[in-house]
Design a protein around this motif. Structure first.
Motif, PDB file in Angstrom:
ATOM      1  N   LYS A 120       0.835  -1.205   0.000  1.00  0.00           N
ATOM      2  CA  LYS A 120       0.000   0.000   0.000  1.00  0.00           C
ATOM      3  C   LYS A 120       0.871   1.257   0.000  1.00  0.00           C
ATOM      4  CE  LYS A 120      -4.102  -1.824   2.200  1.00  0.00           C
ATOM      5  NZ  LYS A 120      -5.005  -1.779   3.364  1.00  0.00           N
ATOM      6  N   GLU A 121       1.912   1.259   0.811  1.00  0.00           N
ATOM      7  CA  GLU A 121       2.823   2.412   0.837  1.00  0.00           C
ATOM      8  C   GLU A 121       3.487   2.614  -0.519  1.00  0.00           C
ATOM      9  OE1 GLU A 121       5.576   1.806   4.044  1.00  0.00           O
ATOM     10  OE2 GLU A 121       4.023   2.036   5.577  1.00  0.00           O
ATOM     11  N   LEU A 122       3.883   1.525  -1.143  1.00  0.00           N
ATOM     12  CA  LEU A 122       4.497   1.620  -2.472  1.00  0.00           C
ATOM     13  C   LEU A 122       3.506   2.185  -3.485  1.00  0.00           C
ATOM     14  CD1 LEU A 122       6.911   0.981  -4.348  1.00  0.00           C
ATOM     15  CD2 LEU A 122       5.866  -1.248  -4.711  1.00  0.00           C
ATOM     16  N   PHE A 123       2.295   1.634  -3.532  1.00  0.00           N
ATOM     17  CA  PHE A 123       1.279   2.133  -4.468  1.00  0.00           C
ATOM     18  C   PHE A 123       0.976   3.605  -4.203  1.00  0.00           C
ATOM     19  CE2 PHE A 123      -0.877  -2.272  -5.244  1.00  0.00           C
ATOM     20  CZ  PHE A 123       0.201  -2.658  -5.997  1.00  0.00           C
ATOM     21  N   ASN A 124       0.895   3.996  -2.943  1.00  0.00           N
ATOM     22  CA  ASN A 124       0.581   5.383  -2.593  1.00  0.00           C
ATOM     23  C   ASN A 124       1.732   6.342  -2.871  1.00  0.00           C
ATOM     24  OD1 ASN A 124      -2.079   4.991  -1.769  1.00  0.00           O
ATOM     25  ND2 ASN A 124      -1.435   4.363   0.282  1.00  0.00           N
ATOM     26  N   SER A 125       2.940   5.816  -2.926  1.00  0.00           N
ATOM     27  CA  SER A 125       4.091   6.691  -3.202  1.00  0.00           C
ATOM     28  C   SER A 125       4.096   7.201  -4.643  1.00  0.00           C
ATOM     29  CB  SER A 125       5.401   5.965  -2.885  1.00  0.00           C
ATOM     30  OG  SER A 125       5.669   4.952  -3.830  1.00  0.00           O
ATOM     31  N   TYR A 126       3.335   6.562  -5.501  1.00  0.00           N
ATOM     32  CA  TYR A 126       3.190   6.997  -6.895  1.00  0.00           C
ATOM     33  C   TYR A 126       1.818   7.651  -7.024  1.00  0.00           C
ATOM     34  CZ  TYR A 126       7.329   4.214  -7.803  1.00  0.00           C
ATOM     35  OH  TYR A 126       8.603   3.715  -7.782  1.00  0.00           O
ATOM     36  N   LYS A 127       1.736   8.898  -6.623  1.00  0.00           N
ATOM     37  CA  LYS A 127       0.452   9.606  -6.541  1.00  0.00           C
ATOM     38  C   LYS A 127      -0.315   9.651  -7.854  1.00  0.00           C
ATOM     39  CE  LYS A 127       1.017  10.894  -2.250  1.00  0.00           C
ATOM     40  NZ  LYS A 127       0.531   9.962  -1.270  1.00  0.00           N
ATOM     41  N   ASN A 128       0.395   9.718  -8.975  1.00  0.00           N
ATOM     42  CA  ASN A 128      -0.269   9.834 -10.271  1.00  0.00           C
ATOM     43  C   ASN A 128      -0.493   8.495 -10.961  1.00  0.00           C
ATOM     44  OD1 ASN A 128      -0.375  12.655 -10.081  1.00  0.00           O
ATOM     45  ND2 ASN A 128       1.721  12.815 -10.809  1.00  0.00           N
ATOM     46  N   ALA A 129      -0.083   7.409 -10.337  1.00  0.00           N
ATOM     47  CA  ALA A 129      -0.215   6.087 -10.967  1.00  0.00           C
ATOM     48  C   ALA A 129      -1.661   5.620 -10.902  1.00  0.00           C
ATOM     49  CB  ALA A 129       0.692   5.080 -10.283  1.00  0.00           C
TER      50      ALA A 129
END
Length: 87
Positions: free
Chosen positions: A6-15
């Protein structure tokens, strides 16, 4: 584990698209195991896609030239908007 994803996915705000790429056929490799796990960690504005070889009873094409062509197609799809399906 889920917290880290979740942290990884959230670190890419525009993904908006998360793409899992594997050389194995779709019915082999890690995709079948990870698809549901990854899906629950997506943000509501993200979609999960898989780019892989078509389902097959064999993990290999059986021909180097077919393998090379399929590999090129996988790479093309992985780095383009031509993604086959979302879950």
């Amino acid at each position: 584990r889920s917290k880290l994803i979740k942290e990884l996915f959230n670190s890419y705000k525009n993904a908006k698209e998360i793409v899992w790429v594997q050389e194995e056929p779709e019915n082999m490799g890690a995709w079948n195991f990870l698809a549901l796990l990854l899906h629950r960690d997506l943000r509501s504005d993200q979609n999960l896609y898989c780019v892989s070889r078509e389902e097959s009873a064999s993990p290999a094409a059986g021909s180097l030239s077919v393998h090379n062509e399929t590999h090129k197609e996988l790479l093309r799809k992985a780095f383009s908007k031509d993604i086959v399906r979302a879950i």
